[in-house]
Write a protein that holds these residues in place. Structure first.
Motif, PDB file in Angstrom:
ATOM      1  N   HIS A 156       0.040   3.803   1.159  1.00 16.17           N
ATOM      2  CA  HIS A 156      -0.115   4.558   2.445  1.00 16.17           C
ATOM      3  C   HIS A 156       0.989   4.250   3.568  1.00 16.17           C
ATOM      4  O   HIS A 156       1.127   4.979   4.535  1.00 16.17           O
ATOM      5  CB  HIS A 156      -1.521   4.321   3.112  1.00 16.17           C
ATOM      6  N   ASP A 200      -5.653  10.225   0.809  1.00 21.13           N
ATOM      7  CA  ASP A 200      -6.921  10.160   0.819  1.00 21.13           C
ATOM      8  C   ASP A 200      -7.561  11.336   0.978  1.00 21.13           C
ATOM      9  O   ASP A 200      -7.264  11.807   2.095  1.00 21.13           O
ATOM     10  CB  ASP A 200      -7.639   8.866   1.223  1.00 21.13           C
ATOM     11  N   TRP A 217     -10.027   9.717  -4.962  1.00 18.47           N
ATOM     12  CA  TRP A 217      -9.763  10.326  -3.677  1.00 18.47           C
ATOM     13  C   TRP A 217      -8.331  10.116  -3.096  1.00 18.47           C
ATOM     14  O   TRP A 217      -7.699  10.748  -2.349  1.00 18.47           O
ATOM     15  CB  TRP A 217     -10.575   9.706  -2.415  1.00 18.47           C
ATOM     16  N   HIS A 218      -7.497   9.372  -3.821  1.00 14.74           N
ATOM     17  CA  HIS A 218      -6.168   8.456  -3.394  1.00 14.74           C
ATOM     18  C   HIS A 218      -5.191   9.178  -4.219  1.00 14.74           C
ATOM     19  O   HIS A 218      -5.184   9.317  -5.388  1.00 14.74           O
ATOM     20  CB  HIS A 218      -6.175   7.004  -3.742  1.00 14.74           C
ATOM     21  N   TRP A 219      -4.549  10.177  -3.553  1.00 17.64           N
ATOM     22  CA  TRP A 219      -3.240  10.908  -4.177  1.00 17.64           C
ATOM     23  C   TRP A 219      -2.004  10.610  -3.502  1.00 17.64           C
ATOM     24  O   TRP A 219      -1.968  10.383  -2.459  1.00 17.64           O
ATOM     25  CB  TRP A 219      -3.713  12.377  -4.090  1.00 17.64           C
ATOM     26  N   TYR A 220      -0.889  10.437  -4.510  1.00 25.65           N
ATOM     27  CA  TYR A 220       0.321  10.075  -4.081  1.00 25.65           C
ATOM     28  C   TYR A 220       1.501  11.188  -4.219  1.00 25.65           C
ATOM     29  O   TYR A 220       1.338  11.573  -5.478  1.00 25.65           O
ATOM     30  CB  TYR A 220       0.721   8.953  -4.703  1.00 25.65           C
ATOM     31  N   PRO A 255     -14.733   7.712   0.897  1.00 25.69           N
ATOM     32  CA  PRO A 255     -14.049   7.528  -0.318  1.00 25.69           C
ATOM     33  C   PRO A 255     -15.020   6.746  -1.350  1.00 25.69           C
ATOM     34  O   PRO A 255     -15.396   5.455  -0.986  1.00 25.69           O
ATOM     35  CB  PRO A 255     -12.840   6.538   0.336  1.00 25.69           C
ATOM     36  N   GLU A 275      -9.879   5.379  -8.028  1.00 29.85           N
ATOM     37  CA  GLU A 275      -9.994   5.781  -6.704  1.00 29.85           C
ATOM     38  C   GLU A 275      -9.741   7.150  -6.975  1.00 29.85           C
ATOM     39  O   GLU A 275      -8.553   7.796  -6.549  1.00 29.85           O
ATOM     40  CB  GLU A 275      -8.969   5.174  -5.715  1.00 29.85           C
ATOM     41  N   ALA A 317       0.964   8.959   0.639  1.00 31.19           N
ATOM     42  CA  ALA A 317      -0.402   8.742   0.049  1.00 31.19           C
ATOM     43  C   ALA A 317      -1.446   9.389   1.166  1.00 31.19           C
ATOM     44  O   ALA A 317      -1.059   9.333   2.293  1.00 31.19           O
ATOM     45  CB  ALA A 317      -0.687   7.246   0.031  1.00 31.19           C
ATOM     46  N   SER A 370       0.557  -1.089  -0.038  1.00 34.02           N
ATOM     47  CA  SER A 370       0.050  -0.018  -0.208  1.00 34.02           C
ATOM     48  C   SER A 370       1.004   1.252  -0.135  1.00 34.02           C
ATOM     49  O   SER A 370       1.880   1.397   0.890  1.00 34.02           O
ATOM     50  CB  SER A 370      -0.794   0.006   1.411  1.00 34.02           C
TER      51      SER A 370
END
Length: 172
Positions: free
Chosen positions: A111, A118, A166-169, A127, A164, A116, A109
Motif C-alpha cells: 500500500h 483493496d 480483496w488485495h490486488w497489486y 476485507p 487476501e 496496491a 506494505s
C-alpha cells in the motif's frame, strides 16, 4: 523515509529493525505522486499513484460493462498510517504475531507504493475471505491481469500473510 525513523517506528511497535528482512518481505518506498480515485463505501478518499489510477479506471469500467461493480476499499497508505493501524490493533488486545499475519509491518506494505488496492463490491464492503465467493472476485481472477493487477496474497503465499482475495497489486 529515513531508515532511522523507520527503525524507531518498528521499535515502537515491538518489532526488531530487521523484522521485514528476516521474514523475507520486500521493502516498499512510499509513492511520491498520488491522485484521487474516488471514495470508498465509508466515504474516505482513496489515492493511488497515477499509472495505477488509470489502470483502475479502465478495469472498473470494463467490469461495469459486464455488470460487475468494483469499489475501492483502500489504496495508498503511508508508513505512519500502517503503524497507526497496527498500534490500534495492539491497543484492542490483539497480539503482534496475530497482527503480522494480516498486516505488513511499516515499510513492507504494498500500500505504501500507491499501487496496491483493496477491492470490494456492494454487499461485501469489508476485507474478508467471503469476497472470494462474489461475482466481482470471479471477474477479477479472470480479467484483472489484463489491466496489470495481480492478487498479491493467495492462499499459502510465500510472504506468510493470510489469504487476501480483496488485495490486488498493479505490476505493469
Amino acid at each position: 523515509m529515513d531508515s532511522e525513523v523507520l527503525f524507531h517506528i518498528l521499535q515502537d511497535l515491538g518489532l526488531p529493525e530487521d523484522y521485514g528482512e528476516k521474514r523475507g518481505l520486500p521493502f516498499y518506498e512510499e509513492a511520491k505522486i498520488l491522485v484521487k480515485i474516488g471514495l470508498n463505501p465509508y466515504g474516505k478518499t482513496i489515492y493511488l499513484e497515477p499509472d495505477t489510477a488509470k489502470a483502475w479506471k479502465k478495469m472498473k469500467k470494463a467490469a461495469l460493462d459486464e455488470n460487475i461493480e468494483l469499489l475501492p476499499l483502500s489504496g495508498f497508505r503511508s508508513i505512519h498510517t500502517q503503524a497507526a493501524i497496527i498500534r490500534m490493533k495492539l491497543e484492542a488486545g490483539r497480539t503482534l504475531d496475530d497482527i503480522m499475519t494480516a498486516n505488513a509491518p511499516p515499510g513492507y506494505s504494498q500500500h505504501h507504493t500507491g499501487r496496491a488496492l483493496d477491492i470490494c463490491t456492494p454487499g461485501f464492503i469489508v476485507p474478508e475471505k467471503a469476497f472470494d465467493q462474489t461475482p466481482a472476485f470471479q471477474w477479477l481472477t479472470i480479467r484483472a491481469q489484463e489491466f496489470g493487477f495481480i492478487m498479491s496474497y493467495p492462499e499459502r503465499n510465500s510472504e506468510g500473510f493470510i489469504y487476501e482475495p480483496w488485495h490486488w497489486y498493479f505490476v505493469l
